[in-house]
Design an enzyme around this catalytic site. Sequence first.
Site, PDB file in Angstrom:
ATOM      1  N   TRP A  18      95.150  44.416  34.638  1.00  0.00           N
ATOM      2  CA  TRP A  18      95.183  45.190  33.409  1.00  0.00           C
ATOM      3  C   TRP A  18      96.348  44.723  32.532  1.00  0.00           C
ATOM      4  O   TRP A  18      97.452  44.474  33.041  1.00  0.00           O
ATOM      5  CB  TRP A  18      95.345  46.677  33.710  1.00  0.00           C
ATOM      6  CG  TRP A  18      94.055  47.339  34.066  1.00  0.00           C
ATOM      7  CD1 TRP A  18      93.468  47.410  35.293  1.00  0.00           C
ATOM      8  CD2 TRP A  18      93.185  48.024  33.162  1.00  0.00           C
ATOM      9  NE1 TRP A  18      92.278  48.085  35.214  1.00  0.00           N
ATOM     10  CE2 TRP A  18      92.074  48.477  33.920  1.00  0.00           C
ATOM     11  CE3 TRP A  18      93.227  48.297  31.800  1.00  0.00           C
ATOM     12  CZ2 TRP A  18      91.025  49.181  33.355  1.00  0.00           C
ATOM     13  CZ3 TRP A  18      92.188  49.008  31.226  1.00  0.00           C
ATOM     14  CH2 TRP A  18      91.103  49.437  31.999  1.00  0.00           C
ATOM     15  N   HIS A  48      95.713  49.192  41.062  1.00  0.00           N
ATOM     16  CA  HIS A  48      94.419  49.033  40.394  1.00  0.00           C
ATOM     17  C   HIS A  48      94.103  47.562  40.158  1.00  0.00           C
ATOM     18  O   HIS A  48      93.672  47.157  39.088  1.00  0.00           O
ATOM     19  CB  HIS A  48      94.409  49.825  39.075  1.00  0.00           C
ATOM     20  CG  HIS A  48      94.559  51.287  39.292  1.00  0.00           C
ATOM     21  ND1 HIS A  48      93.491  52.139  39.455  1.00  0.00           N
ATOM     22  CD2 HIS A  48      95.670  52.044  39.435  1.00  0.00           C
ATOM     23  CE1 HIS A  48      93.936  53.362  39.672  1.00  0.00           C
ATOM     24  NE2 HIS A  48      95.260  53.337  39.671  1.00  0.00           N
ATOM     25  N   HIS A  52      88.941  48.188  43.798  1.00  0.00           N
ATOM     26  CA  HIS A  52      89.839  49.298  44.110  1.00  0.00           C
ATOM     27  C   HIS A  52      89.162  50.639  43.855  1.00  0.00           C
ATOM     28  O   HIS A  52      88.129  50.708  43.197  1.00  0.00           O
ATOM     29  CB  HIS A  52      91.112  49.203  43.270  1.00  0.00           C
ATOM     30  CG  HIS A  52      90.880  49.389  41.799  1.00  0.00           C
ATOM     31  ND1 HIS A  52      90.451  48.373  40.970  1.00  0.00           N
ATOM     32  CD2 HIS A  52      90.985  50.492  41.004  1.00  0.00           C
ATOM     33  CE1 HIS A  52      90.314  48.822  39.746  1.00  0.00           C
ATOM     34  NE2 HIS A  52      90.632  50.116  39.726  1.00  0.00           N
ATOM     35  N   ASP A  54      89.882  54.751  42.496  1.00  0.00           N
ATOM     36  CA  ASP A  54      90.763  55.625  41.736  1.00  0.00           C
ATOM     37  C   ASP A  54      90.860  56.975  42.431  1.00  0.00           C
ATOM     38  O   ASP A  54      89.846  57.520  42.875  1.00  0.00           O
ATOM     39  CB  ASP A  54      90.206  55.883  40.328  1.00  0.00           C
ATOM     40  CG  ASP A  54      90.301  54.680  39.417  1.00  0.00           C
ATOM     41  OD1 ASP A  54      90.920  53.677  39.815  1.00  0.00           O
ATOM     42  OD2 ASP A  54      89.745  54.755  38.304  1.00  0.00           O
ATOM     43  N   HIS A  58      95.274  59.463  39.107  1.00  0.00           N
ATOM     44  CA  HIS A  58      95.326  58.345  38.164  1.00  0.00           C
ATOM     45  C   HIS A  58      95.162  58.826  36.719  1.00  0.00           C
ATOM     46  O   HIS A  58      95.804  58.289  35.809  1.00  0.00           O
ATOM     47  CB  HIS A  58      94.214  57.344  38.527  1.00  0.00           C
ATOM     48  CG  HIS A  58      94.117  56.164  37.620  1.00  0.00           C
ATOM     49  ND1 HIS A  58      95.201  55.406  37.250  1.00  0.00           N
ATOM     50  CD2 HIS A  58      93.032  55.586  37.011  1.00  0.00           C
ATOM     51  CE1 HIS A  58      94.807  54.429  36.455  1.00  0.00           C
ATOM     52  NE2 HIS A  58      93.504  54.515  36.284  1.00  0.00           N
ATOM     53  N   HIS A 159      85.864  58.859  33.400  1.00  0.00           N
ATOM     54  CA  HIS A 159      86.652  59.312  34.548  1.00  0.00           C
ATOM     55  C   HIS A 159      86.612  60.836  34.680  1.00  0.00           C
ATOM     56  O   HIS A 159      86.371  61.376  35.765  1.00  0.00           O
ATOM     57  CB  HIS A 159      88.117  58.865  34.406  1.00  0.00           C
ATOM     58  CG  HIS A 159      88.373  57.435  34.706  1.00  0.00           C
ATOM     59  ND1 HIS A 159      88.134  56.428  33.792  1.00  0.00           N
ATOM     60  CD2 HIS A 159      88.861  56.817  35.821  1.00  0.00           C
ATOM     61  CE1 HIS A 159      88.475  55.263  34.320  1.00  0.00           C
ATOM     62  NE2 HIS A 159      88.924  55.466  35.555  1.00  0.00           N
ATOM     63  N   GLU A 171      85.787  50.630  41.680  1.00  0.00           N
ATOM     64  CA  GLU A 171      85.689  49.705  40.550  1.00  0.00           C
ATOM     65  C   GLU A 171      85.873  48.252  40.987  1.00  0.00           C
ATOM     66  O   GLU A 171      86.470  47.965  42.030  1.00  0.00           O
ATOM     67  CB  GLU A 171      86.742  50.068  39.491  1.00  0.00           C
ATOM     68  CG  GLU A 171      86.492  51.447  38.885  1.00  0.00           C
ATOM     69  CD  GLU A 171      87.632  51.990  38.064  1.00  0.00           C
ATOM     70  OE1 GLU A 171      87.374  52.789  37.144  1.00  0.00           O
ATOM     71  OE2 GLU A 171      88.811  51.654  38.349  1.00  0.00           O
TER      72      GLU A 171
END
Length: 211
Positions: A18, A48, A52, A54, A58, A159, A171
Amino acid sequence: MMSWIDISQPLTNHIAHWPEDQPFIYETTVTKANSGSVNIGRITTSTHIGTHVDAPFHYDTDGRRILDLDINRYIGDCTVIDLSGYDAISAAALQSQLTERVERVLIKTSLPNNPEHFPENVPGVTRDGAEYLNSLGVKLIGVDTPSVDDISSKALEGHHALYEHDIYILENVMLDNVTPGNYELIALPLALKDADGSPVRAVIRPKGVVS
């Protein structure tokens, strides 16, 4: 005997991350040549990175952490569907491929799964998509993208909509070479007590195979 299929992104020093988040770094900090006995590695990483899960913490400061989650959600029957013809994971898109009750669903999108390239846009889960998944009894959704929301989203509607229906999030699974159908899934997070997420080793196997 059919083998398990690894649908994880390998964690390498070249894996995409990210923007502005911690990249994955592996280095050998102790060598056998220097220690006389062993090599020892060290990793530095975001929670992340790559494939992974969540935890609600998060995106919700009061949400559950990794060890608060039911580990059974990450093991069991799943269905892989192909929504590569749609630009969102909406109720309409899901209805075109998924009509029977299922606890876990893995979704192939139009995004090529390139672990070394971070996408600019991804098809996100809509509120009515989350509602439709809930109506079928889905308890875990897996996507082949870094997020169940658009990359630029701050509201994180997908989410939160999934959270409202107690649907767990997986994800960055790799589904480009996976045929839609019914499988067994194992995608266990690490036992990170206070974490907001965790890398996983995700594997699937076609249903009906005896080891």
